[in-house]
Design a protein around this motif. Structure first.
Motif, short mmCIF file in Angstrom:
data_model
loop_
_atom_site.label_atom_id
_atom_site.label_comp_id
_atom_site.label_asym_id
_atom_site.label_seq_id
_atom_site.Cartn_x
_atom_site.Cartn_y
_atom_site.Cartn_z
N LEU A 139 51.87 78.26 17.42
CA LEU A 139 50.73 79.15 17.28
C LEU A 139 50.22 79.63 18.64
O LEU A 139 49.79 80.78 18.78
N LEU A 140 50.28 78.76 19.64
CA LEU A 140 49.87 79.15 20.98
C LEU A 140 50.76 80.26 21.54
O LEU A 140 50.28 81.23 22.13
N ASN A 169 48.09 87.77 26.59
CA ASN A 169 46.80 87.18 26.22
C ASN A 169 46.98 85.77 25.68
O ASN A 169 46.25 85.34 24.79
N ARG A 170 47.95 85.05 26.23
CA ARG A 170 48.16 83.65 25.87
C ARG A 170 47.78 82.80 27.07
O ARG A 170 48.39 82.91 28.14
N TYR A 224 41.21 79.20 19.73
CA TYR A 224 41.22 78.06 20.63
C TYR A 224 41.93 76.91 19.92
O TYR A 224 41.58 76.56 18.79
N ILE A 225 42.90 76.31 20.59
CA ILE A 225 43.77 75.33 19.96
C ILE A 225 43.67 74.00 20.69
O ILE A 225 43.83 73.94 21.92
N ASN A 226 43.41 72.96 19.95
CA ASN A 226 43.47 71.57 20.44
C ASN A 226 43.94 70.73 19.26
O ASN A 226 43.15 70.08 18.58
N HIS A 265 44.18 86.53 20.94
CA HIS A 265 44.15 85.81 22.20
C HIS A 265 44.16 84.31 21.88
O HIS A 265 43.26 83.81 21.21
N THR A 266 45.18 83.62 22.34
CA THR A 266 45.29 82.18 22.09
C THR A 266 44.99 81.43 23.38
O THR A 266 45.43 81.81 24.47
N VAL A 267 44.25 80.33 23.24
CA VAL A 267 43.86 79.51 24.38
C VAL A 267 44.10 78.05 24.00
O VAL A 267 43.60 77.58 22.97
N CYS A 268 44.82 77.33 24.84
CA CYS A 268 45.05 75.90 24.62
C CYS A 268 44.02 75.12 25.42
O CYS A 268 43.95 75.24 26.65
#
Length: 332
Positions: A214-215, A222-223, A165-167, A200-203
């Motif tokens: 990275l996202l 799975n993005r 999870y990216i923020n 699996h990347t989630v923004c």
């Protein structure tokens, strides 16, 4: 507490010249029995000890107070009353309040079900669910933690997916000031590429600069991106040169250009766009909402509960016109 005083019968009976400690001979048998019963009851009451409540043997205050009451009761009698000082504290050489023993007793009685060890921190609890959360700019401390978590999750199970999870604002702050080197983002990216797991990347919020890379580096299909999240790609910034000589500033500028070219190539690889397209949009900060990021190729799906099913059920405009019998007229 204090020892009982032995009192003779003579001190309790009224004193007079005609009174004798022995009962008169003229008393009948009933009177003699009553006097004898009175004597036995008084002696039993005088010899009985005052009952004391049970005390905590570990409490130094109560233990000392009980010892003084048993050995020297006169110290506890006729004491001056002082409202500013708690009672009986002056019998100690170094008076101490009994808050510590009381707290120990309460902790044993009321907190027996609390864990003996401190609870784990939040990143550790997320790691147990195979979740890596990047919620800060990519500084060395964040890079160290993320790379270590990725290595640990792959060692734990190389077949289960990893969720990131990216923020993050990347290697810069939200105002554009550089806070980390571009190598911080490349270190996490290279670690992702070495993993055998699906990623699996989630923004959630924002993915700017290296964070956007990275996202887009997650496993294809799975993005994900939240509906109100933002993605942005931009050129790397030159760190503050300070009082560097001109030659050193030129060296840094060349390094930034090299990092920019690498970033453009990697974004083109993961988004499916050409290097020229990515380089053109990166001349200035390029912001993308969720639909635009999906169109550009940064993500594959928008996470909105129920939204994708609704969009999938919507008939395209051409098919809708055909089913409705509407003929489109092409303009010449």
């Amino acid at each position: 507490m204090a020892s009982c005083l032995q009192v003779s019968m003579n001190s309790l009976l009224p004193r007079s010249s005609s009174f004798s400690p022995h009962p008169p001979l003229s008393l009948n048998s009933s009177g003699r029995r009553n006097l004898k019963t009175f004597r036995y009851a008084f002696r039993a009451k005088a010899s009985a000890k005052i009952p004391m409540p049970p005390i905590n043997p570990k409490d130094p205050f109560l233990s000392t107070l009980a010892s003084i009451a048993a050995n020297s009761p006169e110290k506890l009698l006729n004491r001056p009353v002082n409202a500013d000082v708690p009672p009986y504290l002056d019998i100690f050489d170094s008076p101490q309040l009994m808050s510590s023993p009381a707290q120990v007793e309460r902790s044993v009685a009321y907190n027996e079900h609390r864990p003996r060890t401190p609870p784990p921190d939040l990143p550790s609890m997320l790691l147990d669910g195979r979740i890596v959360y990047i919620g800060m700019p990519l500084v060395p401390a964040v890079t160290e933690l993320v790379v270590a978590e990725l290595m640990y999750l792959q060692w734990l199970d190389p077949k289960e997916p990893i969720y990131i999870y990216i923020n993050s604002t990347g290697t810069t702050r939200d105002d554009g000031e550089t806070v980390g080197m571009e190598s911080e983002g490349f270190a996490i990216y290279d670690s992702l590429m070495q993993l055998k797991n699906e990623v699996h990347t989630v923004c959630v919020g924002a993915a700017i600069g290296q964070a956007c890379l990275l996202l887009s580096a997650g496993t294809k299909g799975n993005r994900f991106m939240m509906p109100h999240a933002k993605a942005m790609i931009q050129q790397p910034r030159v760190p503050s040169s300070g009082l560097m000589p001109a030659s050193d500033v030129l060296i840094r500028a060349k390094e930034v250009i090299t990092n920019r070219d690498i970033l453009v190539e990697l974004l083109a690889k993961h988004t499916g766009n050409s290097v020229e397209t990515v380089a053109n949009v990166m001349r200035r900060p390029y912001y993308m909402d969720a639909p635009k990021a999906k169109e550009f190729g940064v993500i594959d799906k928008i996470l909105w509960r129920g939204q994708e099913k609704i969009i999938a059920d919507v008939v395209p405009s051409e098919e809708f016109d055909k089913n409705a019998g509407i003929k489109s007229v092409e303009r010449v």
